[in-house]
Scaffold this motif. Structure first.
Motif, PDB file in Angstrom:
ATOM      1  N   ILE A 183      55.545  15.361  13.335  1.00  0.00           N
ATOM      2  CA  ILE A 183      56.068  16.682  12.985  1.00  0.00           C
ATOM      3  C   ILE A 183      56.782  17.305  14.178  1.00  0.00           C
ATOM      4  N   THR A 184      56.187  17.178  15.356  1.00  0.00           N
ATOM      5  CA  THR A 184      56.795  17.720  16.572  1.00  0.00           C
ATOM      6  C   THR A 184      58.138  17.059  16.856  1.00  0.00           C
ATOM      7  N   THR A 185      58.184  15.748  16.688  1.00  0.00           N
ATOM      8  CA  THR A 185      59.417  15.008  16.937  1.00  0.00           C
ATOM      9  C   THR A 185      60.510  15.426  15.956  1.00  0.00           C
ATOM     10  N   ILE A 186      60.152  15.616  14.693  1.00  0.00           N
ATOM     11  CA  ILE A 186      61.131  16.026  13.682  1.00  0.00           C
ATOM     12  C   ILE A 186      61.713  17.401  14.017  1.00  0.00           C
ATOM     13  N   LEU A 187      60.850  18.339  14.347  1.00  0.00           N
ATOM     14  CA  LEU A 187      61.320  19.685  14.688  1.00  0.00           C
ATOM     15  C   LEU A 187      62.199  19.659  15.936  1.00  0.00           C
ATOM     16  N   THR A 188      61.799  18.849  16.921  1.00  0.00           N
ATOM     17  CA  THR A 188      62.602  18.716  18.142  1.00  0.00           C
ATOM     18  C   THR A 188      63.972  18.115  17.829  1.00  0.00           C
ATOM     19  N   SER A 189      63.985  17.134  16.917  1.00  0.00           N
ATOM     20  CA  SER A 189      65.252  16.483  16.555  1.00  0.00           C
ATOM     21  C   SER A 189      66.196  17.471  15.873  1.00  0.00           C
ATOM     22  N   TRP A 190      65.660  18.397  15.088  1.00  0.00           N
ATOM     23  CA  TRP A 190      66.508  19.404  14.433  1.00  0.00           C
ATOM     24  C   TRP A 190      67.161  20.327  15.474  1.00  0.00           C
ATOM     25  N   ILE A 191      66.360  20.739  16.451  1.00  0.00           N
ATOM     26  CA  ILE A 191      66.893  21.601  17.509  1.00  0.00           C
ATOM     27  C   ILE A 191      67.964  20.857  18.305  1.00  0.00           C
ATOM     28  N   LEU A 192      67.663  19.604  18.651  1.00  0.00           N
ATOM     29  CA  LEU A 192      68.615  18.792  19.397  1.00  0.00           C
ATOM     30  C   LEU A 192      69.897  18.577  18.587  1.00  0.00           C
ATOM     31  N   SER A 193      69.755  18.392  17.284  1.00  0.00           N
ATOM     32  CA  SER A 193      70.919  18.202  16.415  1.00  0.00           C
ATOM     33  C   SER A 193      71.854  19.397  16.480  1.00  0.00           C
ATOM     34  N   PHE A 194      71.284  20.589  16.416  1.00  0.00           N
ATOM     35  CA  PHE A 194      72.101  21.806  16.449  1.00  0.00           C
ATOM     36  C   PHE A 194      72.785  21.968  17.802  1.00  0.00           C
ATOM     37  N   LEU A 195      72.084  21.650  18.871  1.00  0.00           N
ATOM     38  CA  LEU A 195      72.682  21.745  20.208  1.00  0.00           C
ATOM     39  C   LEU A 195      73.835  20.747  20.350  1.00  0.00           C
ATOM     40  N   ILE A 196      73.665  19.553  19.781  1.00  0.00           N
ATOM     41  CA  ILE A 196      74.721  18.545  19.819  1.00  0.00           C
ATOM     42  C   ILE A 196      75.947  19.032  19.051  1.00  0.00           C
ATOM     43  N   LEU A 197      75.715  19.664  17.903  1.00  0.00           N
ATOM     44  CA  LEU A 197      76.829  20.179  17.097  1.00  0.00           C
ATOM     45  C   LEU A 197      77.600  21.255  17.854  1.00  0.00           C
ATOM     46  N   ILE A 198      76.890  22.133  18.548  1.00  0.00           N
ATOM     47  CA  ILE A 198      77.549  23.179  19.340  1.00  0.00           C
ATOM     48  C   ILE A 198      78.411  22.546  20.430  1.00  0.00           C
ATOM     49  N   LEU A 199      77.851  21.527  21.095  1.00  0.00           N
ATOM     50  CA  LEU A 199      78.587  20.845  22.161  1.00  0.00           C
ATOM     51  C   LEU A 199      79.826  20.139  21.614  1.00  0.00           C
ATOM     52  N   MET A 200      79.677  19.449  20.478  1.00  0.00           N
ATOM     53  CA  MET A 200      80.810  18.731  19.894  1.00  0.00           C
ATOM     54  C   MET A 200      81.877  19.694  19.371  1.00  0.00           C
ATOM     55  N   ALA A 201      81.461  20.877  18.931  1.00  0.00           N
ATOM     56  CA  ALA A 201      82.426  21.887  18.498  1.00  0.00           C
ATOM     57  C   ALA A 201      83.291  22.325  19.683  1.00  0.00           C
ATOM     58  N   LYS A 202      82.677  22.442  20.862  1.00  0.00           N
ATOM     59  CA  LYS A 202      83.426  22.793  22.081  1.00  0.00           C
ATOM     60  C   LYS A 202      84.401  21.679  22.455  1.00  0.00           C
ATOM     61  N   VAL A 203      83.945  20.438  22.290  1.00  0.00           N
ATOM     62  CA  VAL A 203      84.820  19.300  22.601  1.00  0.00           C
ATOM     63  C   VAL A 203      86.020  19.290  21.659  1.00  0.00           C
ATOM     64  N   LEU A 204      85.783  19.543  20.377  1.00  0.00           N
ATOM     65  CA  LEU A 204      86.874  19.597  19.407  1.00  0.00           C
ATOM     66  C   LEU A 204      87.883  20.674  19.752  1.00  0.00           C
ATOM     67  N   GLU A 205      87.391  21.753  20.299  1.00  0.00           N
ATOM     68  CA  GLU A 205      88.258  22.907  20.605  1.00  0.00           C
ATOM     69  C   GLU A 205      89.084  22.692  21.874  1.00  0.00           C
ATOM     70  N   LYS A 206      88.484  22.028  22.878  1.00  0.00           N
ATOM     71  CA  LYS A 206      89.134  21.980  24.188  1.00  0.00           C
ATOM     72  C   LYS A 206      89.684  20.610  24.592  1.00  0.00           C
ATOM     73  N   TYR A 207      89.194  19.540  23.981  1.00  0.00           N
ATOM     74  CA  TYR A 207      89.534  18.218  24.522  1.00  0.00           C
ATOM     75  C   TYR A 207      90.216  17.298  23.509  1.00  0.00           C
ATOM     76  N   ILE A 208      90.687  17.862  22.384  1.00  0.00           N
ATOM     77  CA  ILE A 208      91.441  17.073  21.422  1.00  0.00           C
ATOM     78  C   ILE A 208      92.823  17.697  21.246  1.00  0.00           C
ATOM     79  N   LYS A 209      93.845  16.898  21.453  1.00  0.00           N
ATOM     80  CA  LYS A 209      95.214  17.388  21.353  1.00  0.00           C
ATOM     81  C   LYS A 209      95.660  17.337  19.886  1.00  0.00           C
ATOM     82  N   LEU A 210      96.255  18.424  19.436  1.00  0.00           N
ATOM     83  CA  LEU A 210      96.760  18.492  18.055  1.00  0.00           C
ATOM     84  C   LEU A 210      98.200  18.002  18.012  1.00  0.00           C
TER      85      LEU A 210
END
Length: 249
Positions: free
Chosen positions: A222-249
């Protein structure tokens, strides 16, 4: 905002064909191979029911491949935007990058859950078929088989967000100017699997392997699952920043 989000999810769930690919032929042969595979599996277990002592629970070990499948599906979901040349349109939509990538992950999660449910039904039917043929079969044995499978399927579904998020990391980095950091990601990925599969729990099994050997409903799970959800959201925030700043349109 919620209606916008669900519209994006529904858009990502839509089937978009590639004019340069013969999807009709592809679907036909996919169905053929799936049918042949199912016939082969039932054939093997029909023979095995009369000649072997089959532990029904071990059939659920098939679930072990689903995290890898989920990981690859997430990579493909993002890759399609670049392969079809629609990434420019997608990234210029007037919505936050986090909303765009969360919608894509949600659409992928819906598809993965549908596949997991389909596999659960298929394996349940297979287990019932084996129980009917086997001399050791009984209703109690079959009911226990279904309960174990239901528990493990739910756990796999609960780990879907982290696997999708990690897949999106690869999908985003490959298309960004941060692609050189992809090697670092694979290094961490390898260490991650070594840690959870080599280092044993109190039952002397790797963490994930212990799901198939002991009762998976434990505090550490249960602890691992809850931790994975938090980590998932943090990864999404980080990848959203990458999409915004490091991909050329």
């Amino acid at each position: 905002m919620l209606s916008v989000y669900w519209n994006l999810v529904k858009h990502d769930l839509k089937y978009r064909s590639n004019k340069n690919f013969n999807w009709k032929t592809f679907r036909f042969w996919t169905y053929v191979y799936c049918i042949l595979f199912i016939i082969g599996v039932f054939g093997v277990f029909t023979y095995g029911s009369f000649h072997w002592k089959i532990n029904l629970t071990t059939i659920w070990y098939f679930l072990w491949i689903l995290p890898f499948f989920t990981f690859g599906m997430a990579i493909g979901k993002l890759k399609d935007e670049f392969k079809n040349g629609t990434y420019g349109w997608w990234l210029t939509l007037p919505y936050p990058r986090l909303t765009l990538i969360l919608a894509k992950l949600s659409a992928c999660a819906i598809q993965v859950v549908q596949i997991i449910i389909g596999i659960f039904v298929l394996i349940t039917v297979l287990g019932g078929y084996i129980s009917f043929l086997s001399s050791e079969g009984s209703m109690d044995r079959f009911v226990n088989f279904v309960k174990v499978g239901l528990t493990w399927n739910v756990i796999v579904i609960l780990f879907v967000p982290i696997m999708l998020s990690l897949g999106l990391v690869v999908g985003v980095l490959v298309q960004s100017s941060l692609k050189p950091f992809l090697g670092f990601f694979w290094l961490l990925w390898g260490l991650f699997w070594v840690f959870f599969n080599v280092f044993g729990t109190k039952d002397n099994f790797g963490f994930f392997q212990s799901f198939f050997q002991t009762n998976p409903i434990r505090l550490e799970t249960i602890t691992t699952i809850l931790t994975s959800w938090i980590l998932s959201f943090l990864i999404l925030i980080l990848m959203a920043k990458v999409l915004e700043k490091y991909i050329k349109l």
